[in-house]
Design a protein around this motif. Structure first.
Motif, PDB file in Angstrom:
ATOM      1  N   ARG A  54      -4.519  -7.721   0.438  1.00 51.14           N
ATOM      2  CA  ARG A  54      -4.664  -7.705   1.906  1.00 51.14           C
ATOM      3  C   ARG A  54      -3.446  -8.340   2.588  1.00 51.14           C
ATOM      4  N   GLU A  55      -2.966  -9.466   2.060  1.00 54.71           N
ATOM      5  CA  GLU A  55      -1.789 -10.117   2.635  1.00 54.71           C
ATOM      6  C   GLU A  55      -0.561  -9.213   2.538  1.00 54.71           C
ATOM      7  N   GLU A  56      -0.406  -8.567   1.404  1.00 55.79           N
ATOM      8  CA  GLU A  56       0.729  -7.655   1.222  1.00 55.79           C
ATOM      9  C   GLU A  56       0.648  -6.509   2.226  1.00 55.79           C
ATOM     10  N   CYS A  57      -0.540  -5.975   2.427  1.00 53.55           N
ATOM     11  CA  CYS A  57      -0.733  -4.891   3.398  1.00 53.55           C
ATOM     12  C   CYS A  57      -0.440  -5.372   4.810  1.00 53.55           C
ATOM     13  N   GLU A  58      -0.922  -6.553   5.167  1.00 53.57           N
ATOM     14  CA  GLU A  58      -0.680  -7.096   6.505  1.00 53.57           C
ATOM     15  C   GLU A  58       0.812  -7.274   6.768  1.00 53.57           C
ATOM     16  N   GLN A  59       1.543  -7.756   5.769  1.00 57.40           N
ATOM     17  CA  GLN A  59       2.985  -7.942   5.931  1.00 57.40           C
ATOM     18  C   GLN A  59       3.693  -6.621   6.192  1.00 57.40           C
ATOM     19  N   ARG A  60       3.142  -5.543   5.663  1.00 61.71           N
ATOM     20  CA  ARG A  60       3.769  -4.221   5.809  1.00 61.71           C
ATOM     21  C   ARG A  60       3.151  -3.398   6.938  1.00 61.71           C
ATOM     22  N   SER A 101     -11.258 -14.786  -9.438  1.00 58.54           N
ATOM     23  CA  SER A 101     -10.005 -14.069  -9.708  1.00 58.54           C
ATOM     24  C   SER A 101      -9.967 -12.732  -8.984  1.00 58.54           C
ATOM     25  N   LEU A 102     -11.090 -12.049  -8.886  1.00 62.57           N
ATOM     26  CA  LEU A 102     -11.129 -10.784  -8.158  1.00 62.57           C
ATOM     27  C   LEU A 102     -10.916 -11.018  -6.666  1.00 62.57           C
ATOM     28  N   LEU A 103     -11.548 -12.037  -6.135  1.00 68.16           N
ATOM     29  CA  LEU A 103     -11.371 -12.352  -4.716  1.00 68.16           C
ATOM     30  C   LEU A 103      -9.920 -12.690  -4.409  1.00 68.16           C
ATOM     31  N   MET A 104      -9.287 -13.454  -5.274  1.00 66.48           N
ATOM     32  CA  MET A 104      -7.879 -13.814  -5.060  1.00 66.48           C
ATOM     33  C   MET A 104      -6.981 -12.584  -5.132  1.00 66.48           C
ATOM     34  N   PHE A 105      -7.278 -11.666  -6.031  1.00 68.49           N
ATOM     35  CA  PHE A 105      -6.517 -10.429  -6.127  1.00 68.49           C
ATOM     36  C   PHE A 105      -6.629  -9.639  -4.823  1.00 68.49           C
ATOM     37  N   LEU A 106      -7.854  -9.527  -4.300  1.00 68.13           N
ATOM     38  CA  LEU A 106      -8.077  -8.788  -3.060  1.00 68.13           C
ATOM     39  C   LEU A 106      -7.383  -9.460  -1.873  1.00 68.13           C
ATOM     40  N   VAL A 107      -7.391 -10.777  -1.836  1.00 66.58           N
ATOM     41  CA  VAL A 107      -6.685 -11.513  -0.775  1.00 66.58           C
ATOM     42  C   VAL A 107      -5.185 -11.217  -0.848  1.00 66.58           C
ATOM     43  N   ILE A 150       0.075  -2.185   7.075  1.00 66.72           N
ATOM     44  CA  ILE A 150      -0.788  -1.135   6.534  1.00 66.72           C
ATOM     45  C   ILE A 150      -2.231  -1.632   6.579  1.00 66.72           C
ATOM     46  N   PRO A 151      -3.122  -0.908   7.263  1.00 66.83           N
ATOM     47  CA  PRO A 151      -4.509  -1.381   7.362  1.00 66.83           C
ATOM     48  C   PRO A 151      -5.256  -1.257   6.036  1.00 66.83           C
ATOM     49  N   VAL A 152      -6.206  -2.168   5.843  1.00 69.82           N
ATOM     50  CA  VAL A 152      -7.119  -2.132   4.707  1.00 69.82           C
ATOM     51  C   VAL A 152      -8.448  -1.618   5.234  1.00 69.82           C
ATOM     52  N   VAL A 153      -8.973  -0.587   4.596  1.00 67.40           N
ATOM     53  CA  VAL A 153     -10.232   0.016   5.023  1.00 67.40           C
ATOM     54  C   VAL A 153     -11.385  -0.874   4.562  1.00 67.40           C
ATOM     55  N   PRO A 154     -12.192  -1.364   5.496  1.00 66.47           N
ATOM     56  CA  PRO A 154     -13.344  -2.155   5.074  1.00 66.47           C
ATOM     57  C   PRO A 154     -14.404  -1.269   4.448  1.00 66.47           C
ATOM     58  N   ASP A 155     -15.082  -1.795   3.449  1.00 62.87           N
ATOM     59  CA  ASP A 155     -16.108  -0.996   2.778  1.00 62.87           C
ATOM     60  C   ASP A 155     -17.209  -1.852   2.268  1.00 62.87           C
ATOM     61  N   ILE A 188       0.508  -1.600  -7.023  1.00 56.60           N
ATOM     62  CA  ILE A 188       0.160  -1.523  -5.607  1.00 56.60           C
ATOM     63  C   ILE A 188       1.397  -1.770  -4.750  1.00 56.60           C
ATOM     64  N   GLU A 189       2.181  -2.778  -5.099  1.00 58.25           N
ATOM     65  CA  GLU A 189       3.406  -3.070  -4.351  1.00 58.25           C
ATOM     66  C   GLU A 189       4.355  -1.876  -4.366  1.00 58.25           C
ATOM     67  N   HIS A 190       4.448  -1.223  -5.516  1.00 56.06           N
ATOM     68  CA  HIS A 190       5.311  -0.042  -5.636  1.00 56.06           C
ATOM     69  C   HIS A 190       4.872   1.038  -4.650  1.00 56.06           C
ATOM     70  N   GLU A 191       3.577   1.310  -4.598  1.00 57.51           N
ATOM     71  CA  GLU A 191       3.066   2.343  -3.691  1.00 57.51           C
ATOM     72  C   GLU A 191       3.201   1.943  -2.222  1.00 57.51           C
ATOM     73  N   LEU A 192       2.997   0.670  -1.928  1.00 58.42           N
ATOM     74  CA  LEU A 192       3.133   0.214  -0.538  1.00 58.42           C
ATOM     75  C   LEU A 192       4.567   0.339  -0.051  1.00 58.42           C
ATOM     76  N   GLY A 193       5.516   0.216  -0.965  1.00 56.70           N
ATOM     77  CA  GLY A 193       6.928   0.302  -0.607  1.00 56.70           C
ATOM     78  C   GLY A 193       7.518   1.691  -0.752  1.00 56.70           C
ATOM     79  N   ALA A 194       6.712   2.664  -1.131  1.00 56.23           N
ATOM     80  CA  ALA A 194       7.211   4.029  -1.331  1.00 56.23           C
ATOM     81  C   ALA A 194       7.681   4.625  -0.008  1.00 56.23           C
ATOM     82  N   SER A 195       8.556   5.603  -0.103  1.00 54.34           N
ATOM     83  CA  SER A 195       9.075   6.231   1.116  1.00 54.34           C
ATOM     84  C   SER A 195       7.957   6.893   1.919  1.00 54.34           C
TER      85      SER A 195
END
Length: 87
Positions: free
Chosen positions: A74-80, A65-71, A82-87, A39-46
């Motif tokens: 989301r934090e990584e997206c916020e730093q960059r 563990s799943l909740l922590m992964f999602l958090v 990039i919005p997270v689509v709610p579903d 995910i980090e690789h894709e978020l940092g892609a050109s």
């Protein structure tokens, strides 16, 4: 893709530029869990994703563990910015 023993992810790009993160398998603290690396690789892609969305249909069981992964995603997206689509 889904297995009973471990959590798995796959990352693809939708035609509209949304990064789709598919979650599958058992997300348990005692099991093997994926890292954020793909995910980090894709978020940092050109070609930055327009947004990030999740598909968790194939998750067979989960705990915090799943909740922590999602958090973390989301934090990584916020730093960059990039919005997270709610579903």
């Amino acid at each position: 893709m889904a297995t009973a023993e471990r959590g798995e992810i796959s990352v693809t790009r939708a035609p509209d530029g949304t990064l789709l993160v598919r979650l599958a398998g058992a997300w348990r603290l005692r099991g093997a869990l994926p890292t954020l690396e793909a995910i980090e690789h894709e978020l940092g892609a050109s070609a930055r994703p327009r947004a990030v969305a999740f598909d968790a249909r194939d998750v067979t069981s989960w705990d915090s563990s799943l909740l922590m992964f999602l958090v973390c995603v989301r934090e990584e997206c916020e730093q960059r910015g990039i919005p997270v689509v709610p579903d």
